[in-house]
Design a protein around this motif. Structure first.
Motif, PDB file in Angstrom:
ATOM      1  N   PHE A  37       0.875  -1.179   0.000  1.00  0.00           N
ATOM      2  CA  PHE A  37       0.000   0.000   0.000  1.00  0.00           C
ATOM      3  C   PHE A  37       0.906   1.221   0.000  1.00  0.00           C
ATOM      4  N   LYS A  38       0.640   2.170  -0.898  1.00  0.00           N
ATOM      5  CA  LYS A  38       1.520   3.342  -1.004  1.00  0.00           C
ATOM      6  C   LYS A  38       0.726   4.620  -0.803  1.00  0.00           C
ATOM      7  N   GLY A  39       0.931   5.269   0.342  1.00  0.00           N
ATOM      8  CA  GLY A  39       0.230   6.516   0.635  1.00  0.00           C
ATOM      9  C   GLY A  39       0.936   7.719   0.034  1.00  0.00           C
ATOM     10  N   ASP A  40       0.174   8.593  -0.584  1.00  0.00           N
ATOM     11  CA  ASP A  40       0.691   9.857  -1.106  1.00  0.00           C
ATOM     12  C   ASP A  40      -0.460  10.838  -1.170  1.00  0.00           C
ATOM     13  N   LEU A  41      -0.161  12.130  -1.212  1.00  0.00           N
ATOM     14  CA  LEU A  41      -1.245  13.112  -1.235  1.00  0.00           C
ATOM     15  C   LEU A  41      -2.117  12.942  -2.471  1.00  0.00           C
ATOM     16  N   THR A  42      -1.525  13.124  -3.650  1.00  0.00           N
ATOM     17  CA  THR A  42      -2.357  13.144  -4.860  1.00  0.00           C
ATOM     18  C   THR A  42      -1.772  12.322  -6.009  1.00  0.00           C
ATOM     19  N   SER A  81       5.228  -1.005  -8.508  1.00  0.00           N
ATOM     20  CA  SER A  81       4.462  -2.028  -9.241  1.00  0.00           C
ATOM     21  C   SER A  81       5.292  -2.653 -10.362  1.00  0.00           C
ATOM     22  N   ARG A  82       6.328  -1.942 -10.823  1.00  0.00           N
ATOM     23  CA  ARG A  82       7.209  -2.502 -11.868  1.00  0.00           C
ATOM     24  C   ARG A  82       7.947  -3.755 -11.406  1.00  0.00           C
ATOM     25  N   HIS A  83       7.993  -3.953 -10.093  1.00  0.00           N
ATOM     26  CA  HIS A  83       8.677  -5.139  -9.569  1.00  0.00           C
ATOM     27  C   HIS A  83       7.753  -6.365  -9.547  1.00  0.00           C
ATOM     28  N   GLY A  84       6.566  -6.239 -10.113  1.00  0.00           N
ATOM     29  CA  GLY A  84       5.698  -7.398 -10.263  1.00  0.00           C
ATOM     30  C   GLY A  84       4.954  -7.786  -8.997  1.00  0.00           C
ATOM     31  N   VAL A  85       4.703  -6.819  -8.131  1.00  0.00           N
ATOM     32  CA  VAL A  85       3.889  -7.104  -6.945  1.00  0.00           C
ATOM     33  C   VAL A  85       2.631  -6.238  -6.993  1.00  0.00           C
ATOM     34  N   ASP A  86       1.597  -6.670  -6.266  1.00  0.00           N
ATOM     35  CA  ASP A  86       0.355  -5.899  -6.231  1.00  0.00           C
ATOM     36  C   ASP A  86       0.542  -4.631  -5.412  1.00  0.00           C
ATOM     37  N   VAL A  87       0.162  -3.502  -5.989  1.00  0.00           N
ATOM     38  CA  VAL A  87       0.288  -2.227  -5.277  1.00  0.00           C
ATOM     39  C   VAL A  87      -1.065  -1.530  -5.282  1.00  0.00           C
ATOM     40  N   ILE A  88      -1.478  -1.060  -4.129  1.00  0.00           N
ATOM     41  CA  ILE A  88      -2.660  -0.192  -4.065  1.00  0.00           C
ATOM     42  C   ILE A  88      -2.204   1.195  -3.632  1.00  0.00           C
ATOM     43  N   ALA A  89      -2.494   2.193  -4.473  1.00  0.00           N
ATOM     44  CA  ALA A  89      -2.171   3.578  -4.130  1.00  0.00           C
ATOM     45  C   ALA A  89      -3.271   4.141  -3.240  1.00  0.00           C
ATOM     46  N   ILE A  90      -2.887   4.796  -2.174  1.00  0.00           N
ATOM     47  CA  ILE A  90      -3.873   5.465  -1.310  1.00  0.00           C
ATOM     48  C   ILE A  90      -3.573   6.961  -1.344  1.00  0.00           C
ATOM     49  N   ASN A  91      -4.460   7.723  -1.940  1.00  0.00           N
ATOM     50  CA  ASN A  91      -4.268   9.176  -2.020  1.00  0.00           C
ATOM     51  C   ASN A  91      -5.016   9.845  -0.873  1.00  0.00           C
ATOM     52  N   THR A  92      -4.284  10.565  -0.062  1.00  0.00           N
ATOM     53  CA  THR A  92      -4.875  11.157   1.136  1.00  0.00           C
ATOM     54  C   THR A  92      -5.405  12.571   0.901  1.00  0.00           C
ATOM     55  N   GLY A  93      -5.201  13.116  -0.309  1.00  0.00           N
ATOM     56  CA  GLY A  93      -5.623  14.501  -0.543  1.00  0.00           C
ATOM     57  C   GLY A  93      -4.715  15.438   0.204  1.00  0.00           C
ATOM     58  N   LEU A 145       2.834  -7.769   3.608  1.00  0.00           N
ATOM     59  CA  LEU A 145       2.279  -6.471   3.180  1.00  0.00           C
ATOM     60  C   LEU A 145       3.152  -5.338   3.717  1.00  0.00           C
ATOM     61  N   PHE A 146       3.651  -4.506   2.805  1.00  0.00           N
ATOM     62  CA  PHE A 146       4.319  -3.270   3.216  1.00  0.00           C
ATOM     63  C   PHE A 146       3.337  -2.113   3.068  1.00  0.00           C
ATOM     64  N   ILE A 147       3.251  -1.273   4.089  1.00  0.00           N
ATOM     65  CA  ILE A 147       2.387  -0.088   4.017  1.00  0.00           C
ATOM     66  C   ILE A 147       3.269   1.153   4.114  1.00  0.00           C
ATOM     67  N   GLU A 148       3.490   1.818   2.987  1.00  0.00           N
ATOM     68  CA  GLU A 148       4.335   3.014   2.990  1.00  0.00           C
ATOM     69  C   GLU A 148       3.482   4.240   3.253  1.00  0.00           C
ATOM     70  N   ASN A 149       3.771   4.919   4.329  1.00  0.00           N
ATOM     71  CA  ASN A 149       3.012   6.099   4.715  1.00  0.00           C
ATOM     72  C   ASN A 149       3.398   7.311   3.867  1.00  0.00           C
ATOM     73  N   VAL A 150       2.616   8.377   3.987  1.00  0.00           N
ATOM     74  CA  VAL A 150       2.935   9.672   3.384  1.00  0.00           C
ATOM     75  C   VAL A 150       4.272  10.172   3.961  1.00  0.00           C
ATOM     76  N   GLY A 151       5.018  10.919   3.183  1.00  0.00           N
ATOM     77  CA  GLY A 151       6.315  11.441   3.631  1.00  0.00           C
ATOM     78  C   GLY A 151       6.163  12.459   4.737  1.00  0.00           C
ATOM     79  N   ASN A 152       6.380  12.014   5.964  1.00  0.00           N
ATOM     80  CA  ASN A 152       6.076  12.866   7.110  1.00  0.00           C
ATOM     81  C   ASN A 152       6.609  12.155   8.352  1.00  0.00           C
ATOM     82  N   LEU A 153       7.422  12.831   9.114  1.00  0.00           N
ATOM     83  CA  LEU A 153       8.056  12.178  10.254  1.00  0.00           C
ATOM     84  C   LEU A 153       7.306  12.453  11.559  1.00  0.00           C
TER      85      LEU A 153
END
Lengths: 225, 225
Positions: free
Chosen positions: B76-81, B90-102, B127-135
């Protein structure tokens, strides 16, 4: 292989708290009061925003060095819990108020209002307000300042502007910092600047190296200081 | 010259919205449900958090390359927009779901819950869940994952850990990335690692260069994968 799905957060979802209109309205109202207070005392005020380590404090230090003989400068420095940067800036002989936000990820007009009350505004010509290191949340919380600088760094990667558009929309100046590392990072500074201009054609884009001072005079000129 | 004043935000101030207990409780409850759903299907889940450009996506790419023959991986890949990073992974051949947080500055358990519903969990081991860039903000919003990686970069400066302590408190692994630039940035990697250990003695600290793959095996070992 393509992305399997794209999910978009909708307004009004239960955890969509940043967009709470009452909070934003209350903040905007208090920001306007801050602005009026600053204008009344003839204080020019500038927000400095950007992610962690982009170079906000370094840019302020360099501007303070160049401007402190011409203006009486004060600095508000937002950070979660530390006063490290506030101490660094205060070594340049200007008044610094540290604002610790705790777990909060941005300054707001209320905290700035509290800080303004601790300052003798008659003795200040120029105020820099350095936000918490965060390229997202500060965008929605105006503080009352006249102008906004956003500092980004080439070390943040080639897509950092397009991925975080909101903060650039109201920026007067965008400093692209650490340009000496652009080649090593394989980041095209001109392309980054173009990304900013697409979002906000009015923003002045300046390439900087806040360690050496490269570009700092252009930032100052763009702010008409 | 010393700092003139230190202002601390107090809980319950009008704009102190992140600390709204109801929101955090609702998120924590849904995170627990996510955890139970993942455990029920035998899915190992790992949060990847860090600031903008720290190297979260690069680390996931390298781990996916090394692990995809052993596990069926989803991301799961979180990003604003944008979906830039989601496409890269996804180019690495794994399932990716983009989550846009606005405009939202972090993922929450609700958005992850929605993404989980789009995934056939029987076909996923890891499952890897990559959060929005924010510490900052993601620290308060557990998503339901088993483990948390925080990726930091030496380009974020020597004080970045002590200035943002909360995100490190629950980290299982902290990757100090871009170690090839440590000398140029005048950042002491050992000192940064020590700062992490002071906040969270249990965290495994690994020096990485996610471009070359240096340290990625150690991250995988620290996650017991």
């Amino acid at each position: 292989m393509n992305i399997k799905d794209v999910i978009r957060a909708e307004e009004g979802e239960i955890f969509d708290i940043e967009l709470d209109e009452n909070v934003l309205k209350a903040n905007a109202k208090l920001a306007q009061q801050n602005r009026e207070l600053l204008l009344k005392h003839g204080v020019n005020s500038i927000d400095v925003m950007g992610s962690i380590g982009a170079g906000k404090t370094s840019l302020i230090e360099k501007m303070v060095e160049k401007l402190k003989t011409r203006y009486r400068i004060a600095v508000f420095k937002g950070d979660l819990t530390t006063t490290i940067d506030a101490e660094i800036i205060s070594r340049h002989g200007v008044d610094v108020i540290a604002i610790n936000t705790g777990k909060e990820c941005h300054l707001d007009a209320n905290l700035v209002h509290k800080a303004l009350k601790r300052l003798n505004l008659k003795m200040v010509d120029l105020l820099f307000i350095e936000n918490v290191g965060n390229l997202i949340c500060p965008a929605e919380f105006p503080l009352g300042s006249e102008k906004r600088i956003v500092v980004i760094s080439v070390t943040e990667g080639p897509y950092m502007v397009v991925k975080h558009p909101f903060i650039f929309m109201d920026a007067d100046v965008v400093a692209i910092n650490k340009v000496d590392l652009a080649e090593a990072m394989e980041v095209d500074v001109t392309k980054l600047g173009g990304d900013v201009k697409k979002i906000n054609p009015k923003a002045a884009v300046v390439a900087t190296n806040c360690r050496t001072g490269e570009g700092v005079n252009q930032v100052i000129a763009a702010l008409k200081l």
